[in-house]
Motif scaffolding. Structure first.
Motif, short mmCIF file in Angstrom:
data_model
loop_
_atom_site.label_atom_id
_atom_site.label_comp_id
_atom_site.label_asym_id
_atom_site.label_seq_id
_atom_site.Cartn_x
_atom_site.Cartn_y
_atom_site.Cartn_z
N ARG A 171 -39.28 -30.10 -18.70
CA ARG A 171 -40.10 -31.31 -18.63
C ARG A 171 -39.31 -32.44 -17.99
O ARG A 171 -38.14 -32.65 -18.31
N GLN A 172 -39.97 -33.17 -17.11
CA GLN A 172 -39.29 -34.25 -16.41
C GLN A 172 -39.10 -35.50 -17.26
O GLN A 172 -38.39 -36.41 -16.89
N ASP A 173 -39.75 -35.53 -18.43
CA ASP A 173 -39.59 -36.66 -19.33
C ASP A 173 -38.73 -36.31 -20.54
O ASP A 173 -38.73 -37.03 -21.55
N HIS A 205 -44.57 -41.14 -20.86
CA HIS A 205 -44.33 -39.70 -20.80
C HIS A 205 -45.34 -39.01 -19.90
O HIS A 205 -44.98 -38.14 -19.10
N ARG A 212 -44.16 -37.09 -16.31
CA ARG A 212 -44.26 -35.64 -16.16
C ARG A 212 -44.80 -35.23 -14.79
O ARG A 212 -44.70 -34.07 -14.41
#
Length: 503
Positions: free
Chosen positions: A124-126, A245, A249
């Protein structure tokens, strides 16, 4: 008569058992395969201990085996003690043996049988961003100052039950039960346009409306449709954490924008944005209202640069002094504003139903996106919500809840003035109060100490782009706590604050 499902055979008591697979191609005898399958179901809890096992005749018929094979399996299980025979009643699970075997059945799988999920789950990018954490059993504490929850005693149970029941009667039944593919309930859209949005100053047509599973789904649909690695999104700082968030993402870059007592502070950097996310009515989490002059400045600036504005209007109904300000979407030249609202934020957050208002071209695309995610919101609660609004119960509940919350707000403000050693300015709306303590306050330590004293508060550092530099903030929600518990709860909180060592 419809034959029973061969994959889920019903027992003589109408219960459904897990399927049993035995194969003559296996090198192991059929009766032993059957015994192993039955023992696995017993140890895993698939079979109810106080009900008889199927008779040998019944099980043989279902599995296409001989009764001798089934009886052989039962006799081995009987000899091992995992089942016992009751005269004229059949075979039953030996519950004493089951209790002894429970720890073994709960043991970890054998080495080499686990899956390395890190190879299959996309990062996950967050992942490094702070998250809002909730005390899961908050209702068991004497002083639950939680945000985003309601007192279930205030829910219009009779009105909602009547609406749910009526939604299952003709002519509503068709709309409650149909698969509408990507459409929304036309009745709910109609009452939204006629009876809900005009109160916010918004005039909309059905083609401008999308019903969502709460405003959170609206944010996700917008993010997945319009954001990517080359998108710059302006977000309030402090601001709504879950929106950050959702946007992060997609790979979008987030630009934190400062907020003061008049809302978001417009700067020249607004001209660089692709999208701007705002909570103008009651800013999340401080509850300040975006001033009229700044609204006009932000609208004009974003329109000139081609940026879009996402207006999250999650609890504008709750203002206790003065008049509610109109939505950004209600102002002239607001075609580039995408409006998110909620039916259930004040009714019951668990109902998860909201709506989005935007230009028809965008709504058409979002509707298609939603179709391939969840298809549509369930028809039954949609039709029930429409009936609740049309009956007048929806607006009566808003009015009653506003009166109740105004009393709670007043008691909370007075208690804070009496028991908390700092000057606190409470905005005249919202369902929580944001508190900025002295620089030495550690909200993380305060939240932990308060919980030990039976007080649930929410730490405020996570709402900032730099949590570590903002640990002197926390939030007190007052919608879920009873009116009688507010003053003693704040008195106890004052005692906790006094005993807390400075950071």
């Amino acid at each position: 008569m419809t034959p029973p499902n061969p994959h889920l055979p019903p027992s003589r008591h109408g219960l459904v058992r897990a399927p049993i697979a035995v194969s003559s191609d296996s090198g192991e005898p059929l009766y032993r395969q059957l015994r192993q399958a039955l023992e696995h179901q017993i140890l895993s809890g698939s079979l109810v201990p106080n009900l008889p096992l199927p008779s040998s005749r019944e099980l043989a018929r279902e599995l296409g085996l001989s009764r001798n094979t089934v009886n052989a399996a039962y006799q081995e299980m009987l000899a091992s003690g995992i089942i016992e025979s009751h005269s004229r009643r059949g075979y039953f699970i030996n519950t004493q043996m089951l209790r002894k075997a429970a720890p073994e059945s709960a043991a970890a799988p054998a080495a080499g049988s686990t899956v390395d999920w890190s190879r299959h789950i996309r990062p996950r990018q967050d992942a490094g961003m702070p998250e809002i954490t909730k005390v899961r059993d908050w209702s068991s504490y004497p002083y639950p100052f939680v945000a985003g929850q309601v007192d279930e005693r205030d829910f219009p149970r009779l009105g909602w039950s009547r609406a749910l029941r009526d939604a299952l009667d003709p002519p509503h039944l068709f709309y409650s039960l149909r698969d509408s593919v990507d459409e929304d309930d036309p009745f709910l859209v109609e009452v939204l346009c006629k009876h809900v949005l005009p109160a916010r100053g918004i005039l909309a047509r059905p083609e401008n409306i999308l019903i969502t599973a709460g405003s959170q789904q609206g944010l996700d649909l917008l993010a997945q449709t319009m954001m990517g690695t080359n998108t710059l999104v302006g977000v309030e700082n402090p601001g709504y954490v879950d929106a950050r968030h959702t946007f992060a993402r997609t790979g979008a870059t987030l630009r934190p924008l400062e907020v003061d007592e008049h809302g978001l502070v417009p700067t020249a950097s607004l001209g660089e944005l692709d999208l701007l996310y705002l909570t103008p009515s009651h800013h999340s989490p401080t509850n300040v209202t975006l001033s009229g002059s700044r609204r006009r400045q932000i609208l004009d600036g974003t329109r000139e640069t081609g940026a879009l504005v996402i207006e999250d209007d999650y609890d504008s109904e709750f203002r206790y002094r003065g008049k509610p300000t109109p939505a950004l979407k209600a102002l002239p030249d607001s075609e580039h504003v995408i409006y998110l609202g909620s039916f259930t934020k004040f009714l019951a957050p668990g109902l998860r139903m909201g709506y989005l208002v935007a230009e028809a071209e965008l709504v058409t695309e979002l509707r298609n996106q939603r179709r391939y995610k969840i298809r549509h919101i369930p028809g039954h609660p949609q039709r029930a919500m429409a009936l609740l609004i049309e009956s007048g119960q929806y607006h009566r509940t808003i009015s009653r809840r506003r009166t109740q919350l105004a009393r709670k707000w007043q008691v909370l403000v007075e208690a804070l003035e009496e028991f908390v050693p700092w000057t606190i300015t409470a905005p005249p709306g919202g369902v929580s109060i944001w508190i900025r303590g002295p620089e030495g306050l550690d909200c993380v330590a305060l939240a932990a100490a308060a919980l030990e004293a039976g007080i649930v508060i929410e730490r405020g550092d996570v709402f900032f782009d730099d949590p570590e530099a903002n640990r002197n903030h926390f939030r007190l929600g007052f919608a879920a706590i009873s009116l009688e518990a507010i003053r003693p709860g704040i008195k106890e909180l004052g005692r906790v604050i006094a005993a807390l060592p400075a950071r």
